[in-house]
Design an enzyme around this catalytic site. Structure first.
Site, PDB file in Angstrom:
ATOM      1  N   LYS A  83       0.811  -1.218   0.000  1.00 32.13           N
ATOM      2  CA  LYS A  83       0.000   0.000   0.000  1.00 32.13           C
ATOM      3  C   LYS A  83       0.845   1.269   0.000  1.00 32.13           C
ATOM      4  O   LYS A  83       0.452   2.286  -0.563  1.00 32.13           O
ATOM      5  CB  LYS A  83      -0.963  -0.036   1.189  1.00 32.13           C
ATOM      6  CG  LYS A  83      -1.993  -1.159   1.093  1.00 32.13           C
ATOM      7  CD  LYS A  83      -2.905  -1.183   2.297  1.00 32.13           C
ATOM      8  CE  LYS A  83      -3.995  -2.237   2.128  1.00 32.13           C
ATOM      9  NZ  LYS A  83      -3.462  -3.592   1.975  1.00 32.13           N
ATOM     10  N   GLU A  97      -0.965   7.873   7.408  1.00 31.92           N
ATOM     11  CA  GLU A  97      -1.691   8.889   6.659  1.00 31.92           C
ATOM     12  C   GLU A  97      -2.657   9.616   7.580  1.00 31.92           C
ATOM     13  O   GLU A  97      -2.979   9.142   8.686  1.00 31.92           O
ATOM     14  CB  GLU A  97      -2.445   8.269   5.473  1.00 31.92           C
ATOM     15  CG  GLU A  97      -3.466   7.236   5.849  1.00 31.92           C
ATOM     16  CD  GLU A  97      -4.054   6.513   4.651  1.00 31.92           C
ATOM     17  OE1 GLU A  97      -3.352   6.378   3.626  1.00 31.92           O
ATOM     18  OE2 GLU A  97      -5.212   6.077   4.744  1.00 31.92           O
ATOM     19  N   ARG A 111      -8.238  -8.464  -6.918  1.00 32.14           N
ATOM     20  CA  ARG A 111      -8.987  -9.730  -6.932  1.00 32.14           C
ATOM     21  C   ARG A 111     -10.466  -9.412  -7.062  1.00 32.14           C
ATOM     22  O   ARG A 111     -10.863  -8.244  -7.033  1.00 32.14           O
ATOM     23  CB  ARG A 111      -8.748 -10.485  -5.616  1.00 32.14           C
ATOM     24  CG  ARG A 111      -9.023  -9.610  -4.384  1.00 32.14           C
ATOM     25  CD  ARG A 111      -9.009 -10.364  -3.094  1.00 32.14           C
ATOM     26  NE  ARG A 111      -8.974  -9.485  -1.931  1.00 32.14           N
ATOM     27  CZ  ARG A 111     -10.006  -8.824  -1.446  1.00 32.14           C
ATOM     28  NH1 ARG A 111     -11.185  -8.893  -2.050  1.00 32.14           N
ATOM     29  NH2 ARG A 111      -9.878  -8.055  -0.379  1.00 32.14           N
TER      30      ARG A 111
END
Length: 460
Positions: free
Chosen positions: A116, A200, A292
């Site tokens: 990520k 974040e 996915r």
């Protein structure tokens, strides 16, 4: 077309893939652990093969055993479903080396998006809005502390390799940062054997909006609209719907364009999902891309009429997309409730048992994807999700009413599920009006649990 596909998964998603294969005249091979020998996907597949003991590490996560199973049964392709090895690039490469087509993205695209922190950097370069935070992984606590101070509290510590809400901690005060950072690292190490973290800005009370994309190997990338996945508990989705009543056409067009840009930036192919958070001022930010098929893919299928599993298979067979962006229309409203073997009154604690009587909802506009049948015994070794109820109706209110009716019809004697909780939640005035965000269950669970199941309909 492929002759035979191995399904490297279990439960309701394995059943879902089997059904798509049957309609495409493709044989399918089910794998199973010793704990799953009586599972529904084993009974429905063309062939089945045991790959190991109950523990997932010895069966559904055993790459070599799965590859061998595909080879000895003559499979030319493999569908990973979701969870387990579905986002493992090493597994994709092992399939390629064995001459087996992996139905999903390439290993390189999976690597680029699976981390990520790396994905954030890629999206920033592509011009896709991201939540303010670290430009990449945070190597030590001192760097984390410095970044957190710069972007301002509250902050969100996240695992680079995380998923399912694991390795994630919200930090509201500087004095809690070190403790929660160490907790998140320890959980990430235990779950993913990787403790790389990033940080974040925590967007307070956002909506969680995701866009479904399809991308073929010929450069065609489209999105199929959004799903609102804001009803969550323990950072895991519980109810999903499409379209999001909060988003207007201009915002949908902008977010959809950003989702397509994200997929193109990663050189992505097959089905994928780009996830955003949307704040109260309609500012949206990329948070991750799931490489996915999603649990909630049926919601998109209901409003678009497009079978995503079949599209995955066709793309993997190198066929170009026959659907153009202009062809995608969102018709009516769809909603999904996940039915988990868990007790909401005990903090959503998972439970197991034997189904002594099962009644599955039916009727117009109701679809149930499930692994359950009368006499089935649930297992403590795997995820607690037992079924998904998906409804489709002309309007959102009609979809809510249809879902209420479906939940009343659901009977799972022998195990406790969250079905009654979902039913009550669908009567909450704020949910009915669409006034909710990711904190909804956290803020209202106790209130909902105090209600009587005989609550009268609240529609306005």
């Amino acid at each position: 077309m492929f002759k035979r596909i191995l399904i490297a998964n279990r439960g309701e998603i394995a059943v879902r893939i089997i059904r798509a294969c049957m309609e495409m005249n493709i044989e399918c091979v089910a794998i199973y652990s010793t704990a799953d020998k009586e599972s529904l996907h084993v009974k429905l597949a063309t062939k089945s093969i045991c790959i190991g003991p109950a523990r997932a590490a010895d069966s559904y996560l055993n790459m070599d055993a799965i590859i061998t199973a595909a080879q000895v049964t003559g499979c030319d392709a493999l569908h990973p479903g979701f969870g387990f090895l579905s986002e493992n690039s090493d597994f994709v490469r092992k399939c390629q080396e064995a001459g087996i087509t992996f139905i999903g993205p390439t290993a390189d695209a999976m690597d680029a998006l699976g981390n990520k922190a790396t994905a954030r950097k890629m999206m920033m370069k592509a011009g896709v809005p991201v939540v303010p935070g670290s430009d990449g992984p945070v190597e030590d606590f001192k760097k984390l502390e410095k970044i957190a101070k710069k972007i301002g509290y509250p902050v969100l510590i996240k695992a680079s390799a995380g998923g399912g809400g694991r390795g994630m901690r919200r930090v509201y005060h500087p004095e809690d940062l070190k403790k929660l950072y160490e907790e998140a690292k320890a959980e990430t190490r235990a779950c993913f054997n990787d403790d790389e973290m990033y940080v974040e800005k925590l967007i307070l009370n956002p909506r969680h909006i995701e866009f479904q994309i399809l991308a073929d190997e010929h450069g065609n990338v489209i999105h199929l609209g959004e799903r609102d996945c804001s009803i969550q508990r323990k950072n895991q989705k519980l109810i999903e719907e499409s379209p999001c009543m909060y988003i207007n056409d201009d915002l949908r067009k902008s977010m959809g364009k950003a989702a397509v840009t994200a997929a193109k930036a990663a050189g992505y192919t097959n089905a994928g999902t780009v996830e955003f958070v949307l704040d109260e001022k309609d500012h949206y930010y990329f948070i991750e891309m799931n490489t996915r098929i999603q649990v909630e893919h049926g919601v998109t299928e209901a409003v678009t009429g497009i079978d995503l599993i079949k599209q995955q298979i066709r793309i993997a067979f190198h066929e170009p997309l026959k659907i153009k962006q202009k062809d995608v229309k969102l018709n009516g409203h769809a909603m999904e409730c996940r039915i988990n073997a868990e007790d909401p009154a005990k903090g959503f604690m998972a439970n197991t048992g034997k189904i002594t009587f099962l009644n599955v909802p039916g009727g117009p506009g109701v679809r149930v994807d499930t692994l359950l049948y009368n006499g089935y015994e649930t297992s403590p070794f795997y995820d607690s999700m037992m079924a998904k109820i998906i409804v489709h109706a002309p309007t959102r209110l009609e979809a809510i009413r249809r879902m209420r009716r479906a939940l009343l019809e659901l009977v799972t004697e022998g195990i406790t599920t969250n079905g009654d909780f979902d039913y009550l939640l669908l009567h909450h005035p704020d949910f009915v009006k669409g006034n909710y965000n990711v904190s909804f269950i956290e803020n209202h669970a106790d209130e909902i649990l105090s209600w009587d199941k005989a609550v009268s309909d609240i529609d306005e």
